[in-house]
Design a protein around this motif. Sequence first.
Motif, PDB file in Angstrom:
ATOM      1  N   UNK A 117       0.822  -1.200   0.000  1.00  0.00           N
ATOM      2  CA  UNK A 117       0.000   0.000   0.000  1.00  0.00           C
ATOM      3  C   UNK A 117       0.865   1.263   0.000  1.00  0.00           C
ATOM      4  N   UNK A 118       1.960   1.230   0.770  1.00  0.00           N
ATOM      5  CA  UNK A 118       2.864   2.386   0.785  1.00  0.00           C
ATOM      6  C   UNK A 118       3.484   2.609  -0.591  1.00  0.00           C
ATOM      7  N   UNK A 119       3.874   1.522  -1.243  1.00  0.00           N
ATOM      8  CA  UNK A 119       4.434   1.621  -2.593  1.00  0.00           C
ATOM      9  C   UNK A 119       3.403   2.211  -3.551  1.00  0.00           C
TER      10      UNK A 119
ATOM     11  N   UNK B 246      14.714  14.668   6.243  1.00  0.00           N
ATOM     12  CA  UNK B 246      13.418  14.009   6.117  1.00  0.00           C
ATOM     13  C   UNK B 246      12.286  14.846   6.676  1.00  0.00           C
ATOM     14  N   UNK B 247      12.496  15.448   7.836  1.00  0.00           N
ATOM     15  CA  UNK B 247      11.452  16.272   8.457  1.00  0.00           C
ATOM     16  C   UNK B 247      11.109  17.465   7.571  1.00  0.00           C
ATOM     17  N   UNK B 248      12.117  18.108   6.991  1.00  0.00           N
ATOM     18  CA  UNK B 248      11.873  19.269   6.126  1.00  0.00           C
ATOM     19  C   UNK B 248      11.186  18.856   4.827  1.00  0.00           C
ATOM     20  N   UNK B 249      11.565  17.700   4.278  1.00  0.00           N
ATOM     21  CA  UNK B 249      10.944  17.240   3.040  1.00  0.00           C
ATOM     22  C   UNK B 249       9.468  16.928   3.252  1.00  0.00           C
TER      23      UNK B 249
ATOM     24  N   UNK C 101      -2.890  12.467   5.515  1.00  0.00           N
ATOM     25  CA  UNK C 101      -1.984  11.766   6.430  1.00  0.00           C
ATOM     26  C   UNK C 101      -1.448  10.457   5.857  1.00  0.00           C
ATOM     27  N   UNK C 102      -2.273   9.740   5.080  1.00  0.00           N
ATOM     28  CA  UNK C 102      -1.831   8.455   4.532  1.00  0.00           C
ATOM     29  C   UNK C 102      -0.636   8.642   3.594  1.00  0.00           C
ATOM     30  N   UNK C 103      -0.688   9.698   2.774  1.00  0.00           N
ATOM     31  CA  UNK C 103       0.409   9.962   1.839  1.00  0.00           C
ATOM     32  C   UNK C 103       1.670  10.375   2.599  1.00  0.00           C
ATOM     33  N   UNK C 104       1.509  11.249   3.584  1.00  0.00           N
ATOM     34  CA  UNK C 104       2.665  11.686   4.364  1.00  0.00           C
ATOM     35  C   UNK C 104       3.287  10.507   5.098  1.00  0.00           C
ATOM     36  N   UNK C 105       2.452   9.633   5.626  1.00  0.00           N
ATOM     37  CA  UNK C 105       2.964   8.448   6.327  1.00  0.00           C
ATOM     38  C   UNK C 105       3.730   7.533   5.373  1.00  0.00           C
ATOM     39  N   UNK C 106       3.191   7.343   4.165  1.00  0.00           N
ATOM     40  CA  UNK C 106       3.871   6.490   3.177  1.00  0.00           C
ATOM     41  C   UNK C 106       5.203   7.092   2.774  1.00  0.00           C
ATOM     42  N   UNK C 107       5.224   8.414   2.587  1.00  0.00           N
ATOM     43  CA  UNK C 107       6.465   9.069   2.213  1.00  0.00           C
ATOM     44  C   UNK C 107       7.485   9.038   3.356  1.00  0.00           C
TER      45      UNK C 107
END
Length: 397
Positions: A5-7, A99-102, A114-120
Amino acid sequence: MLTDNEIKIIKSSAPALAEYGEQITGRFYQILLEKNPELKNIFNMTNQKSGNQKQALAMAVYAFSKYVDNLSVILGDVERIAQKHASLGIKPEHYPLVGAALLESIKEILNPGDDVISAWASGYGVLANVFIEREKQLYQESAEKEGGWSETREFTVVKKHQETPLITSFYLQPSDQGKVSAYQAGQYIALHLHPEGAPNHQIRQYSLSSAFDQSGYRISVKKEQNEQGDGLISNYLHEKLEQGGTVQVSNPYGEFVLQETQRPVVLISGGVGITPMQAMLETLTTQTPSRETHFVHGTLDELHHAFKNKLAELADAGKVQAHIFYQDKEASSQEDKIHQGIINIDAIKADLPLTEAEFYICGPLAMMKAVYKQLKALQVNDDQIFYEVFGPSKTLA
């Protein structure tokens, strides 16, 4: 490991990254440097002003999103970046800050949920670990090599020689008079400097411009002068760093090196892009003299042709076949290997082993793209073409 799912989520964000990538990476650098101003001692702030760095990062982020399920496609890019990071002294503790800044910049520009941010976040963690492990390996290999060292080492300028009105060579030897690490032709070192009056510690990477000879290193630096403000360090080196001066130097790094084959070689350079090519030329003619070698160089005129006498010496000895393009010189019947204008591969194709050779290209980006286009028009395969971009990585296609 990333979940399916993350991919899927990361891949689905590729179109948005293609469209908004530079906005995201531009904002990323603002956030990163505002929150972590000490990183200005690592990042080349000239590349920040020009936009080159954000363009390169946008391409890298997009490539990761597109090939997250097949990272082998971008392994070459990963290796190129890891080598650059090693010469800059990037450490594992830098990656969480990046990573935090990206993630913050992605959230701010795209607001994807949130789902996209979590996957990234997961995807970035995987990629960061790849870099951390590879860079750890590079640091260890460099430190353990004969003549190698950890982090930086003080070198003394033992000779300074003006090659052209704009290019000066600096001959560097370790101040401790110890051995120096061997390198492959095409690699570079980084100078770590803090000139008087400069706002931050400055790091610049310069190709080694001669074959390795155990006594030290030679770099050949162009004095930059343009409206973007480039040239803080090159001008310092030309005007302030004299014989007897010292600099802090990284180990040699870089993946743009001669392939270990016996295929013919065609070295193609423009302007100061001659520097890694000169190292390759000297290495080929001394270490593998039986390997067919061609040298193609373009520059403004004879006065601005660095290492001209050395090339003439090698050509006269039959060790290299050379074609030179001078923008400000008319072609002469007495000098049929000197051409007027910019590099034109089609004009010299009869002399080049197009189907068998490996082609190495370095110079201004526009020149490299033009040469690449010409080679492709002549049916040269991509696996025969190798290139180095000074500064942030870019593609030629």
